[in-house]
Write a protein that holds these residues in place. Structure first.
Motif, mmCIF file in Angstrom:
data_model
loop_
_atom_site.group_PDB
_atom_site.id
_atom_site.type_symbol
_atom_site.label_atom_id
_atom_site.label_comp_id
_atom_site.label_asym_id
_atom_site.label_seq_id
_atom_site.Cartn_x
_atom_site.Cartn_y
_atom_site.Cartn_z
ATOM 1 N N ARG A 126 0.828 -1.206 0.000
ATOM 2 C CA ARG A 126 0.000 0.000 0.000
ATOM 3 C C ARG A 126 0.867 1.262 0.000
ATOM 4 N NH1 ARG A 126 -1.658 3.368 3.838
ATOM 5 N NH2 ARG A 126 -0.665 2.124 5.462
ATOM 6 N N ILE A 127 1.896 1.263 0.829
ATOM 7 C CA ILE A 127 2.773 2.430 0.934
ATOM 8 C C ILE A 127 3.547 2.649 -0.366
ATOM 9 C CG2 ILE A 127 4.843 3.322 2.097
ATOM 10 C CD1 ILE A 127 3.729 1.985 4.671
ATOM 11 N N LEU A 128 4.066 1.555 -0.938
ATOM 12 C CA LEU A 128 4.790 1.675 -2.213
ATOM 13 C C LEU A 128 3.864 2.175 -3.313
ATOM 14 C CD1 LEU A 128 7.034 -1.533 -2.199
ATOM 15 C CD2 LEU A 128 7.740 0.823 -1.781
ATOM 16 N N GLY A 129 2.601 1.720 -3.296
ATOM 17 C CA GLY A 129 1.628 2.178 -4.282
ATOM 18 C C GLY A 129 1.400 3.676 -4.190
ATOM 19 N N LYS A 130 1.356 4.192 -2.960
ATOM 20 C CA LYS A 130 1.188 5.641 -2.789
ATOM 21 C C LYS A 130 2.406 6.405 -3.304
ATOM 22 C CE LYS A 130 -2.067 5.745 1.074
ATOM 23 N NZ LYS A 130 -2.294 6.143 2.474
ATOM 24 N N ARG A 131 3.585 5.736 -3.261
ATOM 25 C CA ARG A 131 4.806 6.360 -3.780
ATOM 26 C C ARG A 131 4.982 6.081 -5.276
ATOM 27 N NH1 ARG A 131 8.494 7.603 0.459
ATOM 28 N NH2 ARG A 131 7.191 8.246 2.221
ATOM 29 N N LYS A 132 3.952 5.559 -5.921
ATOM 30 C CA LYS A 132 3.917 5.304 -7.365
ATOM 31 C C LYS A 132 4.874 4.196 -7.808
ATOM 32 C CE LYS A 132 2.414 10.009 -8.459
ATOM 33 N NZ LYS A 132 2.624 11.211 -9.277
ATOM 34 N N PHE A 133 5.071 3.223 -6.906
ATOM 35 C CA PHE A 133 5.820 2.015 -7.262
ATOM 36 C C PHE A 133 4.860 0.852 -7.037
ATOM 37 C CE2 PHE A 133 9.599 -0.927 -6.157
ATOM 38 C CZ PHE A 133 9.687 -1.339 -7.469
ATOM 39 N N MET A 137 6.193 0.263 12.350
ATOM 40 C CA MET A 137 7.540 0.119 11.782
ATOM 41 C C MET A 137 7.563 0.380 10.284
ATOM 42 S SD MET A 137 9.568 -0.362 14.245
ATOM 43 C CE MET A 137 11.034 -0.727 13.288
ATOM 44 N N THR A 138 6.585 -0.176 9.550
ATOM 45 C CA THR A 138 6.580 0.028 8.096
ATOM 46 C C THR A 138 6.328 1.488 7.744
ATOM 47 O OG1 THR A 138 4.267 -0.720 8.081
ATOM 48 C CG2 THR A 138 5.934 -2.324 7.431
ATOM 49 N N ASN A 139 5.491 2.154 8.520
ATOM 50 C CA ASN A 139 5.255 3.584 8.276
ATOM 51 C C ASN A 139 6.441 4.432 8.709
ATOM 52 O OD1 ASN A 139 2.323 4.223 7.292
ATOM 53 N ND2 ASN A 139 2.065 2.585 8.763
ATOM 54 N N LEU A 140 7.133 3.995 9.764
ATOM 55 C CA LEU A 140 8.324 4.718 10.225
ATOM 56 C C LEU A 140 9.430 4.651 9.180
ATOM 57 C CD1 LEU A 140 9.230 6.260 12.789
ATOM 58 C CD2 LEU A 140 10.303 4.137 13.560
ATOM 59 N N TYR A 141 9.673 3.458 8.653
ATOM 60 C CA TYR A 141 10.695 3.299 7.602
ATOM 61 C C TYR A 141 10.312 4.090 6.348
ATOM 62 C CZ TYR A 141 13.147 -0.467 10.087
ATOM 63 O OH TYR A 141 13.882 -1.195 10.985
ATOM 64 N N ALA A 142 9.008 4.198 6.076
ATOM 65 C CA ALA A 142 8.558 4.896 4.867
ATOM 66 C C ALA A 142 8.769 6.399 4.960
ATOM 67 C CB ALA A 142 7.075 4.602 4.615
ATOM 68 N N ARG A 143 8.998 6.912 6.165
ATOM 69 C CA ARG A 143 9.172 8.350 6.327
ATOM 70 C C ARG A 143 10.606 8.798 6.042
ATOM 71 N NH1 ARG A 143 6.693 10.225 11.957
ATOM 72 N NH2 ARG A 143 7.316 12.242 11.095
ATOM 73 N N ASN A 144 11.495 7.871 5.752
ATOM 74 C CA ASN A 144 12.877 8.235 5.430
ATOM 75 C C ASN A 144 12.912 9.157 4.226
ATOM 76 O OD1 ASN A 144 13.735 6.683 7.498
ATOM 77 N ND2 ASN A 144 14.575 5.030 6.253
ATOM 78 N N PRO A 145 13.816 10.138 4.185
ATOM 79 C CA PRO A 145 13.896 11.053 3.030
ATOM 80 C C PRO A 145 14.244 10.300 1.760
ATOM 81 C CG PRO A 145 15.811 11.302 4.473
ATOM 82 C CD PRO A 145 14.848 10.425 5.199
ATOM 83 N N LEU A 146 13.658 10.720 0.644
ATOM 84 C CA LEU A 146 13.852 10.036 -0.629
ATOM 85 C C LEU A 146 15.163 10.460 -1.295
ATOM 86 C CD1 LEU A 146 10.309 10.033 -2.222
ATOM 87 C CD2 LEU A 146 11.427 8.266 -0.894
ATOM 88 N N LEU A 147 16.270 9.976 -0.734
ATOM 89 C CA LEU A 147 17.570 10.108 -1.394
ATOM 90 C C LEU A 147 17.913 11.545 -1.754
ATOM 91 C CD1 LEU A 147 17.040 7.127 -3.812
ATOM 92 C CD2 LEU A 147 17.968 7.051 -1.528
#
Length: 806
Positions: free
Chosen positions: A473-480, A783-793
């Motif tokens: 779900r999280i990856l889908g929101k990030r368009k992956f 945890m999955t939402n916490l990891y998803a908050r990392n800055p995108l490179l």
């Protein structure tokens, strides 16, 4: 009266009604007929999965005559072509592995059935059949005759609804009624009240409690008994066995206490246990339903389609914006996203997405064409019949025909734990019971029941699917967009990244184009523009947008050779576009730039030169990835930009040019032979073979309605620079799964330590068990939402670091 069980359905039969056939007993001619069908078609091993697995066939004489009506059948079919029809049927009786086995072997029972696939959670079977050899009515009658009568309702079909199974809700309601009333009646016992009237009616209240407990014991908990019985019959010990055993032990022990006046027993604990266990099961069902909803309706493909406006102009729209009555333009190799009517004179449609067979079907104007088909050849136009169904597109993408067979480690871990968990748990419970029985009988029964309940590994079984579902779900929101949860674990194992060049690390939107050669006339530009109009190659799309708009003319012939170029015939003229090798009129010059050569009516005219613009963030992305992965650029273009790439990218990056599609596939295969775990990132056109061969194939989407069925994921081009984040996030997802495994096992060990020492009551254990599931679900979600908050490179790479690497 003597009774016997039917060999097929397991129902009890009176001796006078018994039918003997092949030395086996049957309750009716229907069950005997089903057995005969299986025996004659060499499918009698159906009965090896489970004793009496079948259902009693129903009398269906004339019931399905309405399926002779073609108008009704068309509404039920989800795909209809001359030699292939596909229908999905809801089968309420699907309940075990034997059901799956027989329903996936229907082709052995009836000629004309090509394949059948079971969706166990939804209780559906998807049947592909040849309409000239069999019919939907015959298939439905066959299913009914073997005990799997489908539920067909045109009203439900039209409304998109089906009956909801509320049996669990009813069981919870009964269990709560029994639990609440028994708790109320047990108050005097809790507080040890010694009033005269209490003592006078104590026996009455105890037997009243016994009576109230019966609906909960026999009805609410029945699912656990059935599951445990089937598990024992199949020779596999599932987790319902200790739960059922614990409930039965509490009931028997409590009944003995009342009969011999030892006390009130544990009926309050037993009914409370059943209530909280069912509540936990409901929570788990709702969790899975939530994940299914997220997957079906939020994982839409980031693809666009060309819509023809009323004035004849063309515009790109997202697939979910398509409405009934819209007119769509479908190019070569482009996916048809919705059902519609063909407007063009004729078309050639490849339905491999739907059927797995890559044989093009010829259609003519006015014919219906189905979602999931792929246009092959010249451009066509169609009118939309229905708006897009994202869940249907997801289903086509996930067709078993295109699945890569991989071992999933987290499932292996869960299976191993489950296999040894129940025997170990039963052994521990028995040993603890024997130890405590010598000390204190009441404590012994409490310990035995508490151990069986507190160690239920529901949280262990839930952790992986919930974690991976949330990550999808999280990856889908990030368009992956990933095909399924299995891909996440594969991403975490990748050690080599292979990138295509054109349309992958270069962007089509900012490419500067110049023309070298004989100036083209307006007529020649018109021919060129209309030849390019039917192609989906990144260079073709960019060149089509670059050439000034021309009058639309449909080619009489159109052919696109993958990796080479386009050949078209328009108004009696021949046009060839592509590489110099394809035109065979000249060789590449020394500049070795990316070019599209042009030949009209056998005369070489010149070439369009592409000065590629690389995607934003490419350098930073590659320098970050180079720290953890082997990087390869695998291009079909010449090596004219080798020096530019060598200067931009880390020196460890391997650059390979002039690769034909088959050579790309071979290159991937060679890497895998060296033990590499390869992820291929391409545009899905010339790379389909390489995408299929790689361990993971990712297709880049940039307003193009094309992707390969072999790709495991689709990445929106705007998220290209986030590839490093996605790779790390997949590793963090697997880390979360194993952390939650550890948390669940820790909970079980702590709970067992209290249970074994007699410090945990069965009722408290029943309350703690669903709470552990909630804890695990909350943990993996956080945890999955916490990891998803990392800055995108967004890390900068200074010049000193870059040149130091080079």
């Amino acid at each position: 009266m003597d009774t016997e069980n039917c060999f097929h359905c397991g129902n009890e039969i009176n001796k006078k009604d018994e039918i003997i056939f092949d030395e086996k007993s049957f309750c009716c001619n229907g069950c005997k007929t089903v057995y005969e069908i299986f025996s004659q078609n060499d499918l009698s091993c159906y009965y090896d999965f489970q004793a009496a697995p079948g259902a009693t066939p129903q009398d269906i004489q004339g019931k399905y005559d309405f399926l002779d009506n073609e108008d009704i059948v068309i509404k039920l079919l989800e795909f209809q072509e001359d030699t292939t029809h596909i229908v999905s049927l809801y089968i309420p009786h699907i309940h075990c592995s034997s059901c799956i086995w027989i329903l996936e072997n229907l082709q052995k029972l009836q000629q004309g059935i090509i394949t059948s696939q079971v969706n166990f959670p939804e209780k559906k079977v998807r049947v592909t059949f040849h309409p000239e050899q069999t019919s939907l009515k015959k298939i439905v009658e066959l299913l009914s005759s073997i005990g799997y009568e489908p539920y067909i309702s045109l009203e439900n079909f039209d409304n998109g609804k089906k009956d909801i199974d509320r049996s669990l809700i009813y069981k919870i309601g009964v269990a709560f009624f029994c639990f609440g009333n028994i708790m109320l009646l047990s108050f005097p016992e809790y507080f040890e009240v010694e009033e005269y009237w209490i003592n006078e009616y104590r026996g009455f209240f105890r037997w009243l409690i016994f009576g109230i407990s019966l609906p909960s014991f026999f009805y609410s908990a029945s699912g656990y008994y059935v599951s445990a019985y089937k598990s024992i019959k199949s020779g596999f010990l599932n987790i319902d066995i200790p739960i059922a055993l614990g409930i039965v032990v509490m009931f028997v022990r409590s009944t003995i206490d009342i009969v011999f006046d030892y006390g009130q027993g544990f009926f309050d604990s037993m009914t409370g246990l059943i209530f909280f266990m069912l509540l936990g099961k409901l929570f788990q069902q709702k969790t899975y339903a939530f994940l299914s909803f997220e997957r079906d309706y939020k994982s839409y493909f980031p693809i666009a389609i060309t819509k023809v406006l009323a004035d004849g102009s063309e515009t790109s729209v997202q697939v979910y914006d398509i409405q009934k009555g819209d007119r769509l333009l479908i190019r070569n190799q482009e996916l048809i996203p919705v059902d519609g009517i063909l407007i063009s004179e004729k078309a050639s449609i490849d339905y491999s997405f739907v059927t797995g067979e890559a044989v093009a079907i010829e259609k003519k104007s006015g014919d219906k064409i189905y979602a999931g088909g792929k246009q092959v050849g010249k451009i066509i136009e169609m009118e939309v019949l229905f708006s897009v169904s994202q869940s249907y597109l997801t289903q086509l993408w996930s067709n078993d025909v295109f699945q890569k067979k991989v071992e999933v480690k987290h499932k292996t871990v869960t299976d191993k734990i489950s296999r040894y968990f129940t025997p170990a748990l039963l052994s521990l419970a028995i040993v603890s019971f024997l130890f405590w029985i010598l000390i204190d009988t009441n404590t012994a029964f409490n310990v035995f029941t508490a151990i069986l309940i507190v160690a239920c590994p529901c949280a262990l079984a839930l952790t992986a699917p919930f974690t991976l579902g949330n990550v999808l779900r999280i990856l889908g929101k990030r368009k992956f967009y990933l095909k399924n949860a299995t891909v996440i674990e594969q991403l975490a194992q990748v050690d080599t990244l292979v990138f295509d060049k054109t349309g992958t690390i270069t962007t089509n939107k900012k490419t500067a184009i110049t023309y070298e050669g004989i100036p083209l006339s307006e007529q020649e530009l018109k021919l060129l523009n209309n030849a390019l109009r039917g192609s989906n190659h990144p260079l073709s799309r960019r060149l089509y947008d670059f050439i000034p708009a021309q009058a639309k003319v449909n080619p009489t012939h159109f052919e696109e050779i993958i990796g080479k170029g386009i050949f078209a015939e328009i108004e009696g003229n021949t046009i060839k576009l592509g590489s110099s090798q394809f035109l065979k009129t000249m060789t590449e010059n020394t500049h070795k730039k990316t070019k599209v050569h042009v030949e009209i009516n056998g005369v070489y005219k010149g070439s369009y030169v592409f000065n590629n613009q690389y995607r934003e963030g490419l350098e930073q992305l590659f320098f970050q990835l180079a720290k953890k992965y082997n990087l390869v650029i695998l291009s079909g273009d010449n090596d004219g930009e080798r020096k530019i790439l060598e200067k931009m990218l880390p020196e460890t990056t391997t650059l390979v040019f002039n690769q034909k599609p088959e050579e790309k596939l071979q290159y991937i295969e060679n890497l895998q032979k060296q033990g590499k775990n390869v992820m291929m990132i391409g545009d899905g056109l010339n790379d389909s073979g390489a995408l299929a061969q790689s361990n993971i194939g990712i297709s880049i989407s940039e307003n193009v309605n094309v992707f390969s069925p072999a790709c495991d994921g689709i990445l929106d081009a705007s998220q290209f620079s986030a590839i490093g984040f996605f790779m790390q996030y997949s590793k963090n997802a697997m880390k979360t799964i194993y952390m939650s495994f550890g948390l669940s096992l820790t909970y079980n060990l702590v709970g067992l330590s209290f249970a074994v020492t007699g410090n945990l009551s069965p009722l408290v254990a029943a309350i703690i068990m669903p709470l552990s599931t909630i804890t695990i679900v909350s943990f993996v979600t956080i945890m999955t939402n916490l990891y998803a908050r990392n800055p995108l490179l967004k890390t900068k790479i200074n010049k000193h670091d870059k040149y130091h690497v080079l």
